[in-house]
Scaffold this motif. Structure first.
Motif, mmCIF file in Angstrom:
data_model
loop_
_atom_site.group_PDB
_atom_site.id
_atom_site.type_symbol
_atom_site.label_atom_id
_atom_site.label_comp_id
_atom_site.label_asym_id
_atom_site.label_seq_id
_atom_site.Cartn_x
_atom_site.Cartn_y
_atom_site.Cartn_z
ATOM 1 N N TYR A 95 0.701 -1.172 0.090
ATOM 2 C CA TYR A 95 -0.138 0.000 -0.073
ATOM 3 C C TYR A 95 0.810 1.213 0.033
ATOM 4 O O TYR A 95 0.742 2.249 -0.854
ATOM 5 C CB TYR A 95 -1.097 0.088 1.233
ATOM 6 N N ILE A 96 1.927 1.280 0.862
ATOM 7 C CA ILE A 96 2.839 2.310 0.848
ATOM 8 C C ILE A 96 3.570 2.736 -0.373
ATOM 9 O O ILE A 96 3.629 3.871 -0.536
ATOM 10 C CB ILE A 96 3.906 2.106 2.106
ATOM 11 N N HIS A 97 4.023 1.727 -1.129
ATOM 12 C CA HIS A 97 4.616 2.030 -2.309
ATOM 13 C C HIS A 97 3.996 1.896 -3.504
ATOM 14 O O HIS A 97 4.518 2.383 -4.676
ATOM 15 C CB HIS A 97 5.651 0.692 -2.364
ATOM 16 N N THR A 98 2.568 1.805 -3.581
ATOM 17 C CA THR A 98 1.727 1.957 -4.745
ATOM 18 C C THR A 98 0.667 2.840 -4.341
ATOM 19 O O THR A 98 0.524 3.978 -4.789
ATOM 20 C CB THR A 98 1.157 0.660 -5.108
ATOM 21 N N SER A 99 -0.383 2.538 -3.820
ATOM 22 C CA SER A 99 -1.729 3.388 -3.604
ATOM 23 C C SER A 99 -1.336 4.792 -2.792
ATOM 24 O O SER A 99 -1.914 5.503 -3.325
ATOM 25 C CB SER A 99 -2.650 2.283 -2.784
ATOM 26 N N ARG A 100 -0.724 4.500 -1.804
ATOM 27 C CA ARG A 100 -0.394 5.663 -1.123
ATOM 28 C C ARG A 100 0.289 6.795 -1.814
ATOM 29 O O ARG A 100 0.002 8.087 -1.827
ATOM 30 C CB ARG A 100 0.297 5.327 0.362
ATOM 31 N N VAL A 101 1.251 6.449 -2.727
ATOM 32 C CA VAL A 101 1.979 7.302 -3.436
ATOM 33 C C VAL A 101 1.116 8.242 -4.305
ATOM 34 O O VAL A 101 1.177 9.251 -4.665
ATOM 35 C CB VAL A 101 2.797 6.589 -4.487
ATOM 36 N N ILE A 102 -0.222 7.314 -4.879
ATOM 37 C CA ILE A 102 -1.076 8.049 -6.027
ATOM 38 C C ILE A 102 -2.001 9.044 -4.732
ATOM 39 O O ILE A 102 -2.243 10.060 -5.451
ATOM 40 C CB ILE A 102 -1.920 7.230 -6.659
ATOM 41 N N MET A 103 -2.259 8.511 -3.760
ATOM 42 C CA MET A 103 -3.244 9.207 -3.003
ATOM 43 C C MET A 103 -2.587 10.431 -2.346
ATOM 44 O O MET A 103 -3.376 11.417 -1.873
ATOM 45 C CB MET A 103 -3.842 8.377 -1.855
ATOM 46 N N VAL A 104 -1.340 10.611 -1.947
ATOM 47 C CA VAL A 104 -0.703 11.747 -1.456
ATOM 48 C C VAL A 104 -0.898 13.140 -2.209
ATOM 49 O O VAL A 104 -0.681 13.962 -1.546
ATOM 50 C CB VAL A 104 0.627 11.269 -0.804
ATOM 51 N N LYS A 105 -0.652 12.801 -3.565
ATOM 52 C CA LYS A 105 -0.975 13.927 -4.189
ATOM 53 C C LYS A 105 0.311 14.943 -4.176
ATOM 54 O O LYS A 105 -0.125 16.101 -4.290
ATOM 55 C CB LYS A 105 -2.094 14.539 -4.417
ATOM 56 N N GLY A 106 1.591 14.302 -3.763
ATOM 57 C CA GLY A 106 2.615 15.459 -3.455
ATOM 58 C C GLY A 106 2.603 16.266 -2.396
ATOM 59 O O GLY A 106 3.363 17.174 -2.315
ATOM 60 N N LYS A 107 1.526 16.049 -1.626
ATOM 61 C CA LYS A 107 1.579 16.647 -0.319
ATOM 62 C C LYS A 107 2.592 15.926 0.932
ATOM 63 O O LYS A 107 2.868 14.988 0.388
ATOM 64 C CB LYS A 107 0.011 16.610 0.262
ATOM 65 N N ASN A 108 2.940 17.023 1.369
ATOM 66 C CA ASN A 108 3.958 16.608 2.724
ATOM 67 C C ASN A 108 3.170 15.915 3.898
ATOM 68 O O ASN A 108 3.192 16.772 4.908
ATOM 69 C CB ASN A 108 5.000 17.848 2.929
#
Length: 308
Positions: free
Chosen positions: A196-209
Motif C-alpha cells: 500500500y505504501i509503495h503503490t496506492s499511497r503514492v497516488i493518494m498523497v498527491k505530492g502533499k507533505n
C-alpha cells in the motif's frame, strides 16, 4: 478570580482546559464531557442554581431527570462521571470546600459483552477488497491492521509511516492520554502495508507533505467517519448480518487472542488498557464461547435425546 466573579461557562471552559492540558484527554473524551456538562448546566439554569451553589440533592434530581427523560442507564452513568469529575477538580482548586457528589448512589451497569466476529467471518471481510485497485488495497490494509493489532479508530487515523518498524515487526502507538505502547504486527499485515505504501499511497498523497499512513483521495489524513464508511461498505459486500462497527475488529482481536491462550497481561498491554479490569471482559467473552462449544459434546442432552 473570586467565586462571585466566575460564571458557570467560565468554570466549564477552565475545567475542560485542565482535562486537555493536564490530563491529556483525547478530543473525543473532551467532547463527551462537554456534552454531558452542557446538559447539566441547562438543568441548573432551569432550576435557578449554579455550579458552585448546589447540594447533593440537586445532583440527584439531575440524574433522576435524565432517567425520566428516557436516557439509557449507561448514558446516565456517564453523565454522573462527568459531573463528579468536575466537582473533584473544583475541590482540588479550592473553589468549593465540600464535594456535593460525595456518597452519590452508585449506578450499577449490566456488563455488556462486546460482539466479536468469528475467524471465518474475519476471513470473509478480508476477502471483499479488490487489491488491484488503490481503494481496495488501502481498505484491506486498514482491515488487516485493525484486526491484527487491535487498534482504536483514532489510533489508526493518527498512525504515521515512521510508527511502523518493518524490521522489528511492531507498531509504535500513542493511545489514550498520549500513552505510548508497542504492538506486534504479523507478516500478512506487514506485507499489505508495504504494498500500500509503495503503490496506492503514492497516488493518494498527491505530492502533499503528509506522514499519516492512511489517506483519503484528497491526500489528507483519513477521518474516523471515513473509516466508518469503509467498514459499512465492507459489511454490505460481505453479506455478514451482524451489527459490526470499527471497534468490533478490536474486540475480535482481543477475543481470538484469549481463545488461543494469550495471557491477560499481554492482551492488556497490546490493547493499551490502563486497568486490567477493562481487559477482563474478554475472559467473559471466552467463557461464553466455551459454553457454546460444550453443546457439541456427544453426551450433551440434545444429542442423547436424538439417539433415543
Amino acid at each position: 478570580m473570586s467565586v462571585k466573579q466566575i460564571s458557570d461557562q467560565e468554570i466549564l471552559s477552565m475545567y475542560l482546559n485542565y482535562e486537555r492540558v493536564e490530563k491529556g484527554l483525547s478530543s473525543n473524551t473532551l467532547e463527551s464531557y462537554g456534552r454531558d456538562l452542557a446538559i447539566y448546566l441547562d438543568f441548573l439554569s432551569r432550576n435557578k442554581k449554579t455550579i458552585l451553589k448546589v447540594a447533593r440533592s440537586d445532583i440527584e434530581r439531575f440524574l433522576d431527570e435524565r432517567k425520566e427523560q428516557g436516557s439509557k442507564v449507561r448514558t446516565v452513568a456517564r453523565n454522573k462521571v462527568s459531573v463528579v469529575n468536575l466537582y473533584k477538580f473544583l475541590l482540588m482548586e479550592n473553589y468549593i470546600s465540600k464535594n456535593p457528589t460525595d456518597n452519590l448512589e452508585v449506578i450499577r451497569l449490566k456488563r455488556i459483552l462486546p460482539e466479536s466476529l468469528t475467524t471465518n467471518e474475519v476471513d470473509d471481510l478480508l476477502s471483499v477488497h479488490n487489491e488491484k485497485t488503490d481503494k481496495g488495497l488501502r481498505d484491506k490494509a486498514i482491515f488487516e491492521l485493525m484486526y491484527s493489532s487491535g487498534l482504536r479508530v483514532t489510533e489508526l487515523c493518527s498512525l504515521k509511516i515512521e510508527d511502523i518498524s518493518f524490521e522489528g515487526k511492531y507498531l509504535r502507538i500513542f493511545g489514550k492520554g498520549k500513552r505510548e505502547r508497542i504492538v506486534p504486527i504479523n507478516d500478512s499485515a506487514l506485507d499489505i502495508l508495504r504494498r500500500y505504501i509503495h503503490t496506492s499511497r503514492v497516488i493518494m498523497v498527491k505530492g502533499k507533505n503528509t506522514r499519516e499512513l492512511f489517506l483519503n483521495f484528497r491526500g489528507d489524513k483519513i477521518s474516523r467517519v471515513g473509516i466508518w464508511k469503509i467498514v459499512k461498505e465492507t459489511m454490505r459486500k460481505s453479506g455478514i448480518e451482524k451489527n459490526v462497527h470499527p471497534h468490533t475488529l478490536r474486540h475480535s482481536f482481543a477475543t481470538h487472542l484469549i481463545q488461543h491462550g494469550a495471557d491477560l497481561r499481554s492482551v492488556q498491554r497490546m490493547l493499551g488498557h490502563s486497568d486490567i479490569t477493562t481487559t477482563e471482559i474478554y475472559t467473559h467473552v471466552d467463557a461464553s464461547h466455551l459454553k457454546k462449544q460444550i453443546d457439541k459434546h456427544p453426551k450433551h442432552p440434545k444429542h442423547t435425546r436424538n439417539n433415543i
